[in-house]
Design a protein around this motif. Structure first.
Motif, PDB file in Angstrom:
ATOM      1  N   UNK A 100      34.129  55.730  34.448  1.00  0.00           N
ATOM      2  CA  UNK A 100      32.727  55.940  34.106  1.00  0.00           C
ATOM      3  C   UNK A 100      32.522  55.813  32.602  1.00  0.00           C
ATOM      4  N   UNK A 101      31.414  55.148  32.220  1.00  0.00           N
ATOM      5  CA  UNK A 101      31.048  54.922  30.828  1.00  0.00           C
ATOM      6  C   UNK A 101      32.141  54.136  30.109  1.00  0.00           C
ATOM      7  N   UNK A 102      32.822  54.752  29.130  1.00  0.00           N
ATOM      8  CA  UNK A 102      33.914  54.034  28.457  1.00  0.00           C
ATOM      9  C   UNK A 102      34.999  53.658  29.450  1.00  0.00           C
ATOM     10  N   UNK A 103      35.208  54.518  30.457  1.00  0.00           N
ATOM     11  CA  UNK A 103      36.184  54.204  31.489  1.00  0.00           C
ATOM     12  C   UNK A 103      35.756  53.018  32.334  1.00  0.00           C
ATOM     13  N   UNK A 104      34.448  52.885  32.564  1.00  0.00           N
ATOM     14  CA  UNK A 104      33.929  51.728  33.274  1.00  0.00           C
ATOM     15  C   UNK A 104      34.089  50.466  32.446  1.00  0.00           C
ATOM     16  N   UNK A 105      33.851  50.592  31.150  1.00  0.00           N
ATOM     17  CA  UNK A 105      34.072  49.471  30.233  1.00  0.00           C
ATOM     18  C   UNK A 105      35.516  49.005  30.288  1.00  0.00           C
ATOM     19  N   UNK A 106      36.465  49.931  30.185  1.00  0.00           N
ATOM     20  CA  UNK A 106      37.880  49.570  30.211  1.00  0.00           C
ATOM     21  C   UNK A 106      38.262  48.938  31.552  1.00  0.00           C
ATOM     22  N   UNK A 107      37.663  49.422  32.627  1.00  0.00           N
ATOM     23  CA  UNK A 107      37.941  48.860  33.949  1.00  0.00           C
ATOM     24  C   UNK A 107      37.440  47.428  34.047  1.00  0.00           C
ATOM     25  N   UNK A 108      36.252  47.157  33.499  1.00  0.00           N
ATOM     26  CA  UNK A 108      35.729  45.790  33.492  1.00  0.00           C
ATOM     27  C   UNK A 108      36.647  44.870  32.696  1.00  0.00           C
ATOM     28  N   UNK A 109      37.167  45.369  31.587  1.00  0.00           N
ATOM     29  CA  UNK A 109      38.069  44.558  30.763  1.00  0.00           C
ATOM     30  C   UNK A 109      39.383  44.304  31.500  1.00  0.00           C
ATOM     31  N   UNK A 110      39.916  45.322  32.184  1.00  0.00           N
ATOM     32  CA  UNK A 110      41.151  45.131  32.959  1.00  0.00           C
ATOM     33  C   UNK A 110      40.952  44.026  33.992  1.00  0.00           C
ATOM     34  N   UNK A 111      39.808  44.044  34.685  1.00  0.00           N
ATOM     35  CA  UNK A 111      39.533  43.019  35.689  1.00  0.00           C
ATOM     36  C   UNK A 111      39.481  41.629  35.053  1.00  0.00           C
ATOM     37  N   UNK A 112      38.882  41.537  33.868  1.00  0.00           N
ATOM     38  CA  UNK A 112      38.834  40.250  33.176  1.00  0.00           C
ATOM     39  C   UNK A 112      40.207  39.837  32.656  1.00  0.00           C
ATOM     40  N   UNK A 113      40.957  40.790  32.126  1.00  0.00           N
ATOM     41  CA  UNK A 113      42.285  40.478  31.587  1.00  0.00           C
ATOM     42  C   UNK A 113      43.226  40.012  32.688  1.00  0.00           C
ATOM     43  N   UNK A 114      43.059  40.511  33.900  1.00  0.00           N
ATOM     44  CA  UNK A 114      43.888  40.048  35.021  1.00  0.00           C
ATOM     45  C   UNK A 114      43.715  38.545  35.204  1.00  0.00           C
ATOM     46  N   UNK A 115      42.483  38.078  35.083  1.00  0.00           N
ATOM     47  CA  UNK A 115      42.213  36.643  35.201  1.00  0.00           C
ATOM     48  C   UNK A 115      42.744  35.889  33.990  1.00  0.00           C
ATOM     49  N   UNK A 116      42.502  36.423  32.791  1.00  0.00           N
ATOM     50  CA  UNK A 116      42.921  35.718  31.580  1.00  0.00           C
ATOM     51  C   UNK A 116      44.434  35.654  31.451  1.00  0.00           C
ATOM     52  N   UNK A 117      45.120  36.766  31.780  1.00  0.00           N
ATOM     53  CA  UNK A 117      46.567  36.839  31.601  1.00  0.00           C
ATOM     54  C   UNK A 117      47.349  36.428  32.850  1.00  0.00           C
ATOM     55  N   UNK A 118      46.679  36.393  33.992  1.00  0.00           N
ATOM     56  CA  UNK A 118      47.341  35.949  35.204  1.00  0.00           C
ATOM     57  C   UNK A 118      48.121  37.003  35.952  1.00  0.00           C
ATOM     58  N   UNK A 119      47.830  38.297  35.710  1.00  0.00           N
ATOM     59  CA  UNK A 119      48.495  39.319  36.525  1.00  0.00           C
ATOM     60  C   UNK A 119      47.619  39.665  37.726  1.00  0.00           C
ATOM     61  N   UNK A 120      48.164  40.475  38.641  1.00  0.00           N
ATOM     62  CA  UNK A 120      47.477  40.761  39.904  1.00  0.00           C
ATOM     63  C   UNK A 120      46.100  41.375  39.668  1.00  0.00           C
ATOM     64  N   UNK A 121      45.110  40.783  40.306  1.00  0.00           N
ATOM     65  CA  UNK A 121      43.743  41.274  40.140  1.00  0.00           C
ATOM     66  C   UNK A 121      43.547  42.587  40.893  1.00  0.00           C
ATOM     67  N   UNK A 122      42.689  43.471  40.386  1.00  0.00           N
ATOM     68  CA  UNK A 122      42.383  44.699  41.123  1.00  0.00           C
ATOM     69  C   UNK A 122      41.735  44.373  42.469  1.00  0.00           C
ATOM     70  N   UNK A 123      41.940  45.254  43.438  1.00  0.00           N
ATOM     71  CA  UNK A 123      41.302  45.073  44.740  1.00  0.00           C
ATOM     72  C   UNK A 123      39.803  45.337  44.643  1.00  0.00           C
ATOM     73  N   UNK A 124      39.399  46.146  43.671  1.00  0.00           N
ATOM     74  CA  UNK A 124      37.990  46.431  43.414  1.00  0.00           C
ATOM     75  C   UNK A 124      37.881  46.935  41.984  1.00  0.00           C
ATOM     76  N   UNK A 125      36.743  46.729  41.359  1.00  0.00           N
ATOM     77  CA  UNK A 125      36.460  47.332  40.053  1.00  0.00           C
ATOM     78  C   UNK A 125      35.255  48.249  40.210  1.00  0.00           C
ATOM     79  N   UNK A 126      35.480  49.537  39.933  1.00  0.00           N
ATOM     80  CA  UNK A 126      34.428  50.551  40.033  1.00  0.00           C
ATOM     81  C   UNK A 126      33.892  50.811  38.637  1.00  0.00           C
ATOM     82  N   UNK A 127      32.658  50.422  38.400  1.00  0.00           N
ATOM     83  CA  UNK A 127      32.052  50.529  37.071  1.00  0.00           C
ATOM     84  C   UNK A 127      30.845  51.460  37.147  1.00  0.00           C
TER      85      UNK A 127
END
Length: 341
Positions: A187-214
């Motif tokens: 939530x809030x900053x935690x939601x921001x970090x979660x959105x970035x993790x989801x994007x970084x999975x695509x950029x870096x090529x590691x396993x994507x999250x099953x869902x991103x809760x923002x």
């Protein structure tokens, strides 16, 4: 229960009409929405206290923790909570693992990051909410405390969030999580970090999250206009506090253009994890959360979006005194469970 907590909770059980009279005589309406009567009284009382922008970060953390303890509900009974440490790029990160009562075998999982502008907050900030998600959704939750600014400025928090998510994927069996069925959220900053993790999975090529809760995420640290203006002075998050957070978190204002600071600025959102995006009606971040949900949808990402119109920012920590906040959190937990199961 402390005397102060007893007084606050007893007071907030009064009928809406009385609470509104105690809060100025008429309901607070902004952008066609009406603030919950209990949240309105809290806003009036909060306005009488010094803003955290007048405090140093350490004092602000302590003051916020004390205030939230008066508002949060009790953790779900029966949920097993295990303290542990997650290896981070700057050293071990404190964490807690939540497991539903009586659960056996591997479960879907969620790596969760707390709110606080990357400056305040800790594992206790979302302790009750994490126990609620684990209980209702029937999943394992890894609640991770990332490093805070200004002691650790950007990109320390992003590095911690990515490392924690990747560690959970690599150690799913020990965490009683199902590999490939692990989401990320906050939530809030935690939601921001979660959105970035989801994007970084695509950029870096590691396993994507099953869902991103923002949940009321920060998606653009330079956002102007809209709810950032109409809700600029609404308790508990104001536009001034957002500026204070940004000044402590970023090394320079220009960093707000970095996609790892403002995930909204990533031009290609296609192929990202399915998203659950929840905003609050009385929140400077409302419009940027909605805009990010819309941008995800336009990119072909599956999105479940909801705005809790009557609630303020940080309602996930107000479940003990605002029934509507508790109901909203229970709905989020059900949606997460459905997404991961």
């Amino acid at each position: 229960m402390s005397l102060q907590k007893f007084i606050v909770r007893t007071l907030l059980k009064l009928p809406d009409g009385i609470l509104v009279k105690m809060s100025g005589g008429k309901p607070l309406a902004i952008d066609g929405r009406i603030l919950d009567a209990r949240a309105q009284l809290l806003a009036v009382q909060g306005a009488r206290q010094p803003s955290i922008t007048t405090l140093d970060p350490a004092t602000a953390r302590s003051a916020t923790s004390e205030g939230l303890s008066l508002l949060d509900g009790a953790p779900r009974s029966g949920v097993e909570v295990q303290p542990l440490h997650v290896p981070g790029p700057g050293g071990p990160l404190d964490a807690r693992l939540y497991l539903p009562a009586g659960s056996t075998g591997p479960l879907p999982g969620l790596v969760f990051f707390h709110f606080g502008g990357c400056v305040i907050g800790d594992l206790d900030t979302c302790h009750t909410f994490c126990s609620m998600i684990s209980d209702i959704a029937g999943i394992a939750i890894l609640n991770v405390a990332y490093r805070l600014a200004p002691e650790h400025k950007y990109p320390a928090q992003v590095h911690d969030a990515v490392a924690a998510y990747q560690w959970a994927q690599a150690n799913a069996e020990d965490l009683r999580m199902i590999p490939g069925r692990i989401g990320v959220g906050g939530d809030s900053a935690g939601g921001y970090l979660s959105a970035v993790v989801a994007q970084e999975a695509k950029r870096q090529g590691f396993a994507a999250p099953a869902v991103q809760l923002l949940i009321y995420p920060v998606t653009d640290w330079g956002w102007k206009g809209g709810s950032m203006e109409s809700c600029a002075d609404v308790y508990p998050l104001t536009a001034e506090i957002m500026e204070w957070f940004g000044a402590h978190y970023l090394n320079a204002p220009s960093e707000a253009d970095d996609v790892r600071v403002s995930p909204m600025k990533e031009p290609d959102l296609s192929g990202l994890a399915p998203a659950i995006v929840v905003t609050a009606g009385f929140d400077p971040l409302r419009d940027q959360g909605k805009a990010y949900a819309d941008k995800l949808k336009a990119a072909g990402v599956s999105v479940t979006y909801a705005c809790e119109d009557s609630l303020p920012h940080a309602f996930t920590a107000m479940t003990g005194v605002i029934p509507a906040a508790n109901a909203a959190c229970e709905k989020i937990a059900r949606d997460v469970g459905a997404a991961l199961r």
